[in-house]
Design a protein around this motif. Structure first.
Motif, mmCIF file in Angstrom:
data_model
loop_
_atom_site.group_PDB
_atom_site.id
_atom_site.type_symbol
_atom_site.label_atom_id
_atom_site.label_comp_id
_atom_site.label_asym_id
_atom_site.label_seq_id
_atom_site.Cartn_x
_atom_site.Cartn_y
_atom_site.Cartn_z
ATOM 1 N N ASP A 1 52.607 36.517 38.850
ATOM 2 C CA ASP A 1 52.154 35.396 39.671
ATOM 3 C C ASP A 1 53.219 34.905 40.638
ATOM 4 O OD1 ASP A 1 53.836 34.453 37.686
ATOM 5 O OD2 ASP A 1 52.787 32.543 37.461
ATOM 6 N N ASP A 2 54.408 35.481 40.575
ATOM 7 C CA ASP A 2 55.533 34.949 41.354
ATOM 8 C C ASP A 2 56.299 36.094 42.010
ATOM 9 O OD1 ASP A 2 57.422 33.249 42.419
ATOM 10 O OD2 ASP A 2 58.586 33.075 40.565
ATOM 11 N N ARG A 3 55.676 36.688 43.026
ATOM 12 C CA ARG A 3 56.281 37.815 43.725
ATOM 13 C C ARG A 3 56.065 37.684 45.223
ATOM 14 N NH1 ARG A 3 55.349 43.290 40.133
ATOM 15 N NH2 ARG A 3 55.988 42.408 38.138
ATOM 16 N N ASP A 4 56.896 38.365 45.961
ATOM 17 C CA ASP A 4 56.685 38.469 47.397
ATOM 18 C C ASP A 4 55.634 39.537 47.655
ATOM 19 O OD1 ASP A 4 58.713 36.596 47.872
ATOM 20 O OD2 ASP A 4 60.255 38.156 47.879
ATOM 21 N N GLY A 5 54.938 39.414 48.771
ATOM 22 C CA GLY A 5 53.955 40.424 49.123
ATOM 23 C C GLY A 5 52.619 39.818 49.494
ATOM 24 N N LYS A 6 51.642 40.697 49.680
ATOM 25 C CA LYS A 6 50.306 40.297 50.095
ATOM 26 C C LYS A 6 49.253 40.857 49.138
ATOM 27 C CE LYS A 6 51.554 38.389 54.077
ATOM 28 N NZ LYS A 6 51.303 36.961 54.420
ATOM 29 N N ALA A 61 49.723 32.701 46.645
ATOM 30 C CA ALA A 61 48.564 31.860 46.968
ATOM 31 C C ALA A 61 47.247 32.492 46.542
ATOM 32 C CB ALA A 61 48.537 31.571 48.462
ATOM 33 N N ALA A 62 47.295 33.665 45.945
ATOM 34 C CA ALA A 62 46.067 34.366 45.549
ATOM 35 C C ALA A 62 45.588 33.829 44.207
ATOM 36 C CB ALA A 62 46.325 35.867 45.480
ATOM 37 N N ASN A 63 44.982 32.656 44.228
ATOM 38 C CA ASN A 63 44.602 31.941 43.012
ATOM 39 C C ASN A 63 43.099 31.721 42.937
ATOM 40 O OD1 ASN A 63 47.372 31.546 42.282
ATOM 41 N ND2 ASN A 63 47.479 29.929 43.837
ATOM 42 N N VAL A 64 42.618 31.371 41.732
ATOM 43 C CA VAL A 64 41.211 31.039 41.526
ATOM 44 C C VAL A 64 41.122 29.707 40.788
ATOM 45 C CG1 VAL A 64 40.482 33.461 41.482
ATOM 46 C CG2 VAL A 64 41.102 32.338 39.340
ATOM 47 N N HIS A 65 39.940 29.093 40.860
ATOM 48 C CA HIS A 65 39.737 27.804 40.200
ATOM 49 C C HIS A 65 39.615 27.986 38.690
ATOM 50 C CE1 HIS A 65 37.843 23.931 39.182
ATOM 51 N NE2 HIS A 65 38.424 23.481 40.285
ATOM 52 N N ARG A 119 24.002 33.023 38.514
ATOM 53 C CA ARG A 119 23.463 33.668 39.709
ATOM 54 C C ARG A 119 23.799 32.925 40.997
ATOM 55 N NH1 ARG A 119 20.396 37.945 38.629
ATOM 56 N NH2 ARG A 119 19.414 38.149 36.574
ATOM 57 N N ARG A 120 24.060 31.620 40.911
ATOM 58 C CA ARG A 120 24.343 30.862 42.128
ATOM 59 C C ARG A 120 25.820 30.871 42.500
ATOM 60 N NH1 ARG A 120 21.598 25.144 41.048
ATOM 61 N NH2 ARG A 120 22.645 25.471 39.031
ATOM 62 N N ASN A 121 26.642 31.516 41.684
ATOM 63 C CA ASN A 121 28.072 31.556 41.969
ATOM 64 C C ASN A 121 28.425 32.744 42.855
ATOM 65 O OD1 ASN A 121 27.988 29.488 40.158
ATOM 66 N ND2 ASN A 121 29.620 30.258 38.852
ATOM 67 N N PRO A 122 29.399 32.592 43.717
ATOM 68 C CA PRO A 122 29.790 33.704 44.594
ATOM 69 C C PRO A 122 30.499 34.803 43.806
ATOM 70 C CG PRO A 122 31.355 31.908 44.802
ATOM 71 C CD PRO A 122 30.227 31.385 43.945
ATOM 72 N N VAL A 123 30.385 36.023 44.303
ATOM 73 C CA VAL A 123 31.144 37.146 43.751
ATOM 74 C C VAL A 123 32.403 37.317 44.601
ATOM 75 C CG1 VAL A 123 31.152 39.628 43.340
ATOM 76 C CG2 VAL A 123 29.106 38.283 42.836
ATOM 77 N N CYS A 124 33.532 37.344 43.939
ATOM 78 C CA CYS A 124 34.814 37.451 44.619
ATOM 79 C C CYS A 124 35.420 38.841 44.396
ATOM 80 C CB CYS A 124 35.787 36.393 44.096
ATOM 81 S SG CYS A 124 35.151 34.699 44.210
ATOM 82 N N VAL A 125 36.244 39.268 45.315
ATOM 83 C CA VAL A 125 36.897 40.569 45.212
ATOM 84 C C VAL A 125 38.351 40.427 45.658
ATOM 85 C CG1 VAL A 125 36.903 42.984 45.964
ATOM 86 C CG2 VAL A 125 34.731 41.772 45.713
ATOM 87 N N ALA A 126 39.253 41.066 44.931
ATOM 88 C CA ALA A 126 40.660 41.068 45.303
ATOM 89 C C ALA A 126 41.239 42.450 45.061
ATOM 90 C CB ALA A 126 41.445 40.018 44.515
ATOM 91 N N ILE A 127 42.248 42.787 45.843
ATOM 92 C CA ILE A 127 42.956 44.056 45.681
ATOM 93 C C ILE A 127 44.450 43.783 45.789
ATOM 94 C CG2 ILE A 127 43.337 46.378 46.592
ATOM 95 C CD1 ILE A 127 40.482 46.205 47.788
ATOM 96 N N ALA A 128 45.187 44.198 44.767
ATOM 97 C CA ALA A 128 46.641 44.047 44.750
ATOM 98 C C ALA A 128 47.274 45.413 44.516
ATOM 99 C CB ALA A 128 47.067 43.072 43.652
ATOM 100 N N ALA A 129 48.542 45.536 44.860
ATOM 101 C CA ALA A 129 49.262 46.794 44.637
ATOM 102 C C ALA A 129 50.722 46.479 44.349
ATOM 103 C CB ALA A 129 49.150 47.704 45.858
ATOM 104 N N TRP A 130 51.324 47.273 43.465
ATOM 105 C CA TRP A 130 52.723 47.071 43.120
ATOM 106 C C TRP A 130 53.327 48.376 42.624
ATOM 107 C CZ3 TRP A 130 48.604 44.877 40.427
ATOM 108 C CH2 TRP A 130 48.394 45.330 39.110
ATOM 109 N N GLU A 131 54.635 48.406 42.544
ATOM 110 C CA GLU A 131 55.322 49.568 41.989
ATOM 111 C C GLU A 131 55.157 49.562 40.472
ATOM 112 O OE1 GLU A 131 59.371 49.338 43.226
ATOM 113 O OE2 GLU A 131 58.941 49.924 45.298
ATOM 114 N N TRP A 132 54.855 50.723 39.918
ATOM 115 C CA TRP A 132 54.680 50.822 38.469
ATOM 116 C C TRP A 132 55.053 52.231 38.045
ATOM 117 C CZ3 TRP A 132 49.521 49.560 35.424
ATOM 118 C CH2 TRP A 132 49.858 49.094 34.150
ATOM 119 N N GLY A 133 56.038 52.338 37.191
ATOM 120 C CA GLY A 133 56.510 53.640 36.740
ATOM 121 C C GLY A 133 55.657 54.206 35.620
#
Length: 289
Positions: free
Chosen positions: A6-11, A23-27, A113-127
């Motif tokens: 939750d605490d990294r630089d990037g997009k 800032a990529a947070n949810v309620h 059914r009345r709630n929005p569907v959300c989508v997110a995509i993240a990427a990071w280095e992982w060995g």
């Protein structure tokens, strides 16, 4: 990249646009947090190209449909977003996580059914997912939890809720000094590890559990293809626990795990043999081709 996730630089790409990582947070009243209405994909990029990227995007949409919601982006839009995320984070080799979920909205009960569907995509280095296990073989515990019947859960979806027992099983395994745990299914057959499919070798033939109540992984399918290309017979079947004693080699497959040999499951030991090593190197060559 270091620090908590939750605490990294990037997009991170979120609902159609790149946003700052922190800032990529949810309620807190996001439906998925309370009722597990979430599906996801784990993918790896090699040299800037995500292996089987389109198949992962297609499966994300399929998994959502299994949970009775639609991903509000086409496969083409998801593909473009993943490349945007890799570029924004300066990644050539990396792990990509796409996730879709029912968000916060007018409903806060089981129905949503009345709630929005959300989508997110993240990427990071992982060995390597299992550290140095590719050399000496991973050590697995045997989980007490079992993969459920398809009549009780959408077992062919990559759904977040199906991983609850995997988390508990892996925690217990790690407490015993193991890397992971092997799980049985609801009938008592060998199923898979907590986040990877499993293969065994006996007398030159390969045996792997029939995926009739757990995910038929894309890496699993790829490795079966590699074996068949080498004219190695692959037996997809129900495997009984007592058969563990007779198997000579074992390995796991998954996007995160890639191909990882197994040296021990409970009291049973396996050789990190020639075929297991060949699958490690062949898979590595394929994903970087």
């Amino acid at each position: 990249m270091a620090g908590g996730y939750d605490d990294r630089d990037g997009k991170i790409w979120m609902d159609g646009a790149l946003t700052d990582w922190r800032a990529a947070n949810v309620h807190i009243l996001t439906h998925a947090m309370h009722y597990a209405s979430s599906v996801f994909e784990g993918e790896r990029a090699y040299g800037g190209k995500i292996f089987k990227s389109r198949e992962h995007s297609e499966r994300l949409r399929y998994s959502a449909q299994c949970l009775d919601f639609e991903v509000p982006y086409t496969v083409e839009e998801l593909e473009a977003a993943k490349q945007e995320v890799l570029a924004a984070n300066g990644l050539s080799d990396g792990y990509v996580r796409a996730v879709a979920w029912r968000g916060a909205g007018e409903d806060m009960g089981v129905a949503s059914r009345r709630n929005p569907v959300c989508v997110a995509i993240a990427a990071w280095e992982w060995g390597a997912y299992y550290g140095d296990a590719k050399m000496k073989g991973a050590k697995l515990d045997i989980a007490k939890w079992k993969r459920p019947s398809p009549e009780t859960a959408p077992s062919h979806a990559k759904a977040a809720g199906l991983y609850m027992i995997c988390t508990m099983s892996k925690h217990e395994a790690e407490a015993k000094g193991c890397s992971d745990a092997m799980m049985f299914d609801y009938r008592g057959y060998i199923a898979e590890a907590t986040g990877a499919n499993i293969f065994f070798v006996k007398d030159g033939e390969v045996h792997t559990p029939k995926p009739d109540c757990f995910l038929n992984g894309l890496t699993r399918q790829t490795v079966i293809g590699l074996l068949e290309d080498r004219q190695v017979k692959v037996n997809e079947r129900h495997i009984m626990p007592e058969e563990l004693e007779s198997f000579e080699q074992c390995w796991l497959t998954g996007t995160a795990a890639e191909v990882t040999p197994v040296g021990q499951i409970g009291d049973y030991s396996f050789e990190v043999g020639a075929l297991a090593r060949e699958m490690v190197t062949s898979y590595e060559a394929l994903v970087r081709a």
